[in-house]
Design a protein around this motif. Structure first.
Motif, mmCIF file in Angstrom:
data_model
loop_
_atom_site.group_PDB
_atom_site.id
_atom_site.type_symbol
_atom_site.label_atom_id
_atom_site.label_comp_id
_atom_site.label_asym_id
_atom_site.label_seq_id
_atom_site.Cartn_x
_atom_site.Cartn_y
_atom_site.Cartn_z
ATOM 1 N N THR A 110 0.819 -1.208 0.000
ATOM 2 C CA THR A 110 0.000 0.000 0.000
ATOM 3 C C THR A 110 0.853 1.258 0.000
ATOM 4 O O THR A 110 0.318 2.362 0.095
ATOM 5 C CB THR A 110 -0.943 0.004 1.216
ATOM 6 N N GLY A 111 2.145 1.082 -0.104
ATOM 7 C CA GLY A 111 3.080 2.193 -0.229
ATOM 8 C C GLY A 111 4.093 1.868 -1.298
ATOM 9 O O GLY A 111 4.039 0.816 -1.937
ATOM 10 N N PRO A 112 5.051 2.759 -1.527
ATOM 11 C CA PRO A 112 6.064 2.499 -2.555
ATOM 12 C C PRO A 112 6.938 1.314 -2.187
ATOM 13 O O PRO A 112 7.215 1.069 -1.007
ATOM 14 C CB PRO A 112 6.879 3.802 -2.577
ATOM 15 N N PRO A 113 7.376 0.522 -3.169
ATOM 16 C CA PRO A 113 8.251 -0.615 -2.867
ATOM 17 C C PRO A 113 9.582 -0.154 -2.301
ATOM 18 O O PRO A 113 10.100 0.910 -2.663
ATOM 19 C CB PRO A 113 8.424 -1.299 -4.224
ATOM 20 N N ALA A 114 10.123 -0.962 -1.387
ATOM 21 C CA ALA A 114 11.388 -0.640 -0.718
ATOM 22 C C ALA A 114 11.998 -1.939 -0.233
ATOM 23 O O ALA A 114 11.322 -2.975 -0.174
ATOM 24 C CB ALA A 114 11.143 0.307 0.459
ATOM 25 N N PRO A 115 13.291 -1.927 0.102
ATOM 26 C CA PRO A 115 13.892 -3.138 0.654
ATOM 27 C C PRO A 115 13.101 -3.665 1.847
ATOM 28 O O PRO A 115 12.648 -2.888 2.696
ATOM 29 C CB PRO A 115 15.295 -2.676 1.068
ATOM 30 N N GLN A 116 12.929 -4.989 1.891
ATOM 31 C CA GLN A 116 12.144 -5.626 2.943
ATOM 32 C C GLN A 116 13.065 -6.433 3.862
ATOM 33 O O GLN A 116 14.166 -6.821 3.471
ATOM 34 C CB GLN A 116 11.074 -6.529 2.322
ATOM 35 N N TRP A 117 12.569 -6.704 5.067
ATOM 36 C CA TRP A 117 13.360 -7.379 6.080
ATOM 37 C C TRP A 117 12.551 -8.513 6.699
ATOM 38 O O TRP A 117 11.316 -8.447 6.765
ATOM 39 C CB TRP A 117 13.797 -6.391 7.166
ATOM 40 N N ILE A 118 13.233 -9.525 7.154
ATOM 41 C CA ILE A 118 12.570 -10.656 7.798
ATOM 42 C C ILE A 118 11.710 -10.181 8.971
ATOM 43 O O ILE A 118 10.579 -10.650 9.163
ATOM 44 C CB ILE A 118 13.603 -11.694 8.280
ATOM 45 N N GLU A 119 12.226 -9.254 9.754
ATOM 46 C CA GLU A 119 11.493 -8.778 10.924
ATOM 47 C C GLU A 119 10.152 -8.150 10.536
ATOM 48 O O GLU A 119 9.150 -8.290 11.260
ATOM 49 C CB GLU A 119 12.351 -7.774 11.695
ATOM 50 N N GLU A 120 10.123 -7.454 9.407
ATOM 51 C CA GLU A 120 8.886 -6.851 8.904
ATOM 52 C C GLU A 120 7.872 -7.942 8.540
ATOM 53 O O GLU A 120 6.685 -7.850 8.870
ATOM 54 C CB GLU A 120 9.242 -6.005 7.682
ATOM 55 N N HIS A 121 8.348 -8.985 7.883
ATOM 56 C CA HIS A 121 7.471 -10.094 7.519
ATOM 57 C C HIS A 121 7.009 -10.863 8.754
ATOM 58 O O HIS A 121 5.875 -11.365 8.787
ATOM 59 C CB HIS A 121 8.184 -11.022 6.543
ATOM 60 N N ALA A 122 7.876 -10.973 9.750
ATOM 61 C CA ALA A 122 7.477 -11.641 10.990
ATOM 62 C C ALA A 122 6.356 -10.867 11.676
ATOM 63 O O ALA A 122 5.451 -11.473 12.271
ATOM 64 C CB ALA A 122 8.669 -11.789 11.919
ATOM 65 N N HIS A 123 6.384 -9.547 11.599
ATOM 66 C CA HIS A 123 5.305 -8.759 12.180
ATOM 67 C C HIS A 123 3.995 -9.024 11.439
ATOM 68 O O HIS A 123 2.928 -9.105 12.067
ATOM 69 C CB HIS A 123 5.658 -7.271 12.130
ATOM 70 N N ASP A 124 4.069 -9.178 10.106
ATOM 71 C CA ASP A 124 2.874 -9.552 9.339
ATOM 72 C C ASP A 124 2.303 -10.877 9.850
ATOM 73 O O ASP A 124 1.089 -11.016 10.053
ATOM 74 C CB ASP A 124 3.202 -9.694 7.856
ATOM 75 N N ALA A 125 3.181 -11.871 10.034
ATOM 76 C CA ALA A 125 2.734 -13.186 10.495
ATOM 77 C C ALA A 125 2.141 -13.098 11.895
ATOM 78 O O ALA A 125 1.119 -13.750 12.199
ATOM 79 C CB ALA A 125 3.886 -14.183 10.460
ATOM 80 N N HIS A 126 2.739 -12.314 12.750
ATOM 81 C CA HIS A 126 2.215 -12.096 14.103
ATOM 82 C C HIS A 126 0.812 -11.497 14.052
ATOM 83 O O HIS A 126 -0.103 -11.955 14.759
ATOM 84 C CB HIS A 126 3.172 -11.173 14.859
ATOM 85 N N LEU A 127 0.615 -10.485 13.202
ATOM 86 C CA LEU A 127 -0.702 -9.855 13.093
ATOM 87 C C LEU A 127 -1.726 -10.819 12.496
ATOM 88 O O LEU A 127 -2.894 -10.821 12.901
ATOM 89 C CB LEU A 127 -0.599 -8.589 12.243
#
Length: 270
Positions: free
Chosen positions: A64-81
């Motif tokens: 929902t925003g501009p693409p940018a480098p992603q991190w495992i921690e960011e994806h882990a927060h998605d999984a947590h939510l």
């Protein structure tokens, strides 16, 4: 099967839920999406509420925003939510393959109450290798090749280096759902090469959290030894655990779904 969309910071996550029973979250890696877990999820849904999803920026999980480098921690927060939204009643069994195993490790470390047990299949923990700098340099070369010549030459270089094949072409002779999945996977290569590969492989798991948890490491027991066998062994040595062989190779969960499901049930048995 139920489907849904979950709003998370910077993305909307597409997910699928099958079956009933204790929650079981399946996390894919690389260019994969929920459809790659379809056969496995169907088998496991006989005794579990199975949750699968597309990683942010891949397939049906749009940014929902501009693409940018992603991190495992960011994806882990998605999984947590996602677990908080659809499986808040009990801690979940978690299976992750490749990057997905690393995402699961970070969820376990940050939210241990959400994870009943974790099985990580061939995690791509490059930064634990003694020659990690060489691999980081190679992945930078892969990215630069992608920038110059596109995804196909870059993926050939990457696949040859690590010993794991990329997704096949969506040939017209295949069933429509398979063609559609393969078309999505090929589109996901752009996200993988541009925004995931070089940052994801910088992830270092919390070894103490893994030692304190129900945690198993597994590899594909068929086919050649790959770089992912090396990374799995490196993590096993840090954690002080053994490695179990599961059916098939790096995508054994798809190519050997029945045997893989049986092995996974055994790994999660209380």
């Amino acid at each position: 099967m139920k489907t849904g969309m979950l709003a998370v910071p910077g993305a909307e996550i597409y997910y699928e839920v099958r079956g009933s029973g204790p929650p079981l979250l399946l996390i894919n890696g690389g260019d994969g999406d929920a459809a790659m877990f379809g056969p496995l999820a169907g088998l496991l849904a006989e005794g579990h509420t199975v949750i699968t999803y597309d990683l942010r920026g891949n397939s049906r999980s749009r940014l929902t925003g501009p693409p940018a480098p992603q991190w495992i921690e960011e994806h882990a927060h998605d999984a947590h939510l996602l677990l908080s939204a659809v499986a808040a009643e009990a801690p979940a069994y978690v299976f992750g393959t490749s990057y997905g195993g690393m995402i699961g490790m970070d969820v376990l470390a940050r939210h241990p109450g959400q994870v009943r047990a974790l099985v990580a299949h061939e995690p791509f923990v490059i930064d634990l290798l003694p020659d990690a700098d060489r691999w980081h340099a190679l992945f930078q070369e892969v990215y630069e090749l992608y920038e110059r010549e596109g995804a196909d030459p870059a993926m050939r270089r990457f696949s040859d280096a690590i010993g794991v094949d990329g997704p096949p072409e969506p040939a017209g002779s295949l069933p429509a759902p398979v063609r559609e999945m393969l078309a999505r996977l090929r589109a996901n290569l752009e996200t993988c090469l541009a925004y995931e590969l070089r940052t994801f492989v910088r992830f270092r798991p919390d070894v103490e959290a893994l030692r304190a948890a129900r945690f198993a490491l597994v590899v594909g027991g068929e086919g050649p030894t790959t770089l992912l066998h090396r990374t799995t062994q490196a993590l096993a040595e840090r954690v002080g655990t053994g490695i179990v062989e599961f059916p098939g190779g790096h995508v054994g969960f798809l190519s050997h779904a029945a045997g893989f499901a049986a092995a996974l049930r055994g790994a999660f048995a209380d």
